[in-house]
Design an enzyme around this catalytic site. Structure first.
Site, PDB file in Angstrom:
ATOM      1  CB  CYS A 183      52.430  47.377  47.957  1.00 26.57           C
ATOM      2  SG  CYS A 183      53.834  48.493  47.798  1.00 26.57           S
ATOM      3  CG  MET A 185      47.573  56.377  45.054  1.00 24.35           C
ATOM      4  SD  MET A 185      47.433  57.693  43.821  1.00 24.35           S
ATOM      5  CE  MET A 185      45.892  58.451  44.285  1.00 24.35           C
TER       6      MET A 185
HETATM    7  C1  LIG Z   1      52.002  56.854  44.239  1.00 23.98           C
HETATM    8  C2  LIG Z   1      51.198  55.591  44.440  1.00 23.98           C
HETATM    9  C3  LIG Z   1      51.090  55.054  45.703  1.00 23.98           C
HETATM   10  C4  LIG Z   1      50.353  53.877  45.900  1.00 23.98           C
HETATM   11  N1  LIG Z   1      50.205  53.394  47.166  1.00 23.98           N
HETATM   12  C5  LIG Z   1      49.411  52.324  47.382  1.00 23.98           C
HETATM   13  C6  LIG Z   1      49.122  51.874  48.703  1.00 23.98           C
HETATM   14  O1  LIG Z   1      49.554  52.466  49.712  1.00 23.98           O
HETATM   15  N2  LIG Z   1      48.333  50.758  48.825  1.00 23.98           N
HETATM   16  C7  LIG Z   1      47.816  50.097  47.744  1.00 23.98           C
HETATM   17  O2  LIG Z   1      47.101  49.105  47.902  1.00 23.98           O
HETATM   18  N3  LIG Z   1      48.047  50.524  46.494  1.00 23.98           N
HETATM   19  C8  LIG Z   1      48.811  51.618  46.294  1.00 23.98           C
HETATM   20  N4  LIG Z   1      48.987  52.067  45.017  1.00 23.98           N
HETATM   21  C9  LIG Z   1      48.305  51.381  43.897  1.00 23.98           C
HETATM   22  C10 LIG Z   1      46.972  52.055  43.562  1.00 23.98           C
HETATM   23  O3  LIG Z   1      46.046  51.988  44.623  1.00 23.98           O
HETATM   24  C11 LIG Z   1      46.324  51.450  42.304  1.00 23.98           C
HETATM   25  O4  LIG Z   1      45.938  50.119  42.540  1.00 23.98           O
HETATM   26  C12 LIG Z   1      47.239  51.501  41.085  1.00 23.98           C
HETATM   27  O5  LIG Z   1      47.912  52.739  41.003  1.00 23.98           O
HETATM   28  C13 LIG Z   1      46.469  51.283  39.779  1.00 23.98           C
HETATM   29  O6  LIG Z   1      45.428  52.207  39.670  1.00 23.98           O
HETATM   30  P1  LIG Z   1      45.494  53.565  38.790  1.00 23.98           P
HETATM   31  O7  LIG Z   1      45.776  53.165  37.372  1.00 23.98           O
HETATM   32  O8  LIG Z   1      44.131  54.183  39.005  1.00 23.98           O
HETATM   33  O9  LIG Z   1      46.629  54.399  39.321  1.00 23.98           O
HETATM   34  C14 LIG Z   1      49.736  53.225  44.802  1.00 23.98           C
HETATM   35  C15 LIG Z   1      49.867  53.779  43.525  1.00 23.98           C
HETATM   36  C16 LIG Z   1      50.572  54.947  43.336  1.00 23.98           C
HETATM   37  C17 LIG Z   1      50.670  55.532  41.949  1.00 23.98           C
END
Ligand SMILES: Cc1cc2nc3c(=O)[nH]c(=O)nc-3n(C[C@H](O)[C@H](O)[C@H](O)COP(=O)(O)O)c2cc1C
Length: 314
Positions: A99, A17
């Site tokens: 992303c 993230m």
């Molecule tokens: C604030 C934020 C920043 C994120 N940054 C990245 C990142 O740098 N690289 C990436 O592959 N995914 C990024 N994601 C996606 C997360 O890794 C994840 O795949 C997505 O949030 C879904 O999972 P969750 O429901 O557990 O949040 C980001 C998500 C959030 C909320």
């Protein structure tokens, strides 16, 4: 074809993230049950330019055997060059092909790679040539489900594992993430998306036959999600202090501002949380923030004790 064995040290990890998964937060999560973690996404170009800011993102010595370095970009040669420069810094190299943020996508990076699967294939091929351990984190498609195609490309180019966020890029974060995803079992597959409790993790992995899961939003303010432990108020406050102190040693006085991203998470479902957040979000001094937390947690304790006593009487 025999399924590749996973090189990852366990089946539940902290997802990448941007702006969140820094050294301090990774350390907090490792101490509470995360088996592995990612850096936030780092631009391949910035690695080639040797930008000093990358040192704050890259894994530290004490965690290098459990952290993957995630790279983003759209040029196969820049990405493979960057991979070869930083791969010794962590356990593995991960390509960000998920992303959906406009700034990234419009340059053809992140989930922009899903609009041109031929280019994705070439990038994966070039990175695979240099990276000793190599994974891809992706989504189920650009604007429609086409994970079969993506999976086949990634597997035919020899990736070691896939992390799949069960939404299309166009969906961004809307709707529900799907967990029931194509998985012929040729490489370890880890699910991402809407894992908000340890039970979700179990369901996503056991019911849908995943090799594991990575948690992003569900770990913010709840690092206990990795073990399924129910934290006492004492453990909560200890963790909050550890987090605030860690951010202070990383960022100095700016650490307080960084910590604001976690205040809602650490106070979720507690009484008077909204009132407390309004106050805490304005505090600019580390010690003052810690004092405010102590006061707040005392108040929470009193409220909860009152409720327990009433229950016992009733
Ligand atoms: C604030 C934020 C920043 C994120 N940054 C990245 C990142 O740098 N690289 C990436 O592959 N995914 C990024 N994601 C996606 C997360 O890794 C994840 O795949 C997505 O949030 C879904 O999972 P969750 O429901 O557990 O949040 C980001 C998500 C959030 C909320």
């Amino acid at each position: 074809m025999v399924k590749k064995a996973s090189f990852l040290p366990g089946n539940i990890g902290l997802a990448p993230m941007a702006g969140i998964t820094d050294y301090t937060f990774r350390r907090i999560c490792f101490a509470r049950g995360a088996h592995f973690a990612f850096t936030e996404m780092i631009s391949a170009k910035s690695i080639l330019m040797n930008l000093s800011v990358n040192e704050t993102y890259l894994p530290r010595e004490d965690e290098k055997y459990k952290v993957g370095v995630q790279l983003f970009g759209s040029d196969p040669y820049e990405l493979s060059e960057a991979a070869s420069i930083v791969q010794e810094r962590g356990l593995w190299i991960d390509l960000n092909a998920g992303c959906p943020v406009n700034k990234v996508v419009k340059k053809g990076a992140g989930s922009g790679l899903l609009r041109d699967l031929h280019k994705l294939k070439i990038i994966v091929r070039e990175m695979r040539k240099v990276a000793k351990r190599f994974t891809v984190k992706t989504r189920i498609g650009w604007d429609k489900y086409e994970f079969e195609k993506i999976y086949d490309i990634l597997v035919s180019e020899g990736v070691d594992a896939i992390f799949i966020h069960g939404r299309t890029a166009k969906q961004m974060y809307s709707g529900e993430a799907v967990w029931d995803i194509y998985n012929p079992g040729l490489v370890p597959l880890y699910i991402s998306g809407d894992v908000y409790s340890h039970d979700d993790f179990k369901r996503a992995t056991e019911k849908y036959g995943m090799d594991g899961a990575i948690v992003a939003r569900g770990a913010i303010g709840n690092p206990w999600i990795f073990s399924g432990a129910k934290p006492s108020l004492n453990e909560r406050i200890k963790t909050v202090f550890e987090h605030i102190d860690g951010l202070y040693s990383e960022y100095g006085t700016h650490g307080v501002v960084e910590f604001r991203k976690f205040i809602a998470g650490y106070t979720k479902d507690l009484p008077y949380a909204r009132e407390f957040r309004n106050v805490a979000m304005k505090i600019t001094d580390t010690d003052e923030l810690k004092r405010a937390f102590i006061e707040y947690f005392r108040r929470v304790e009193n409220v909860l004790e009152g409720i327990y006593a009433q229950n016992e009487r009733g």
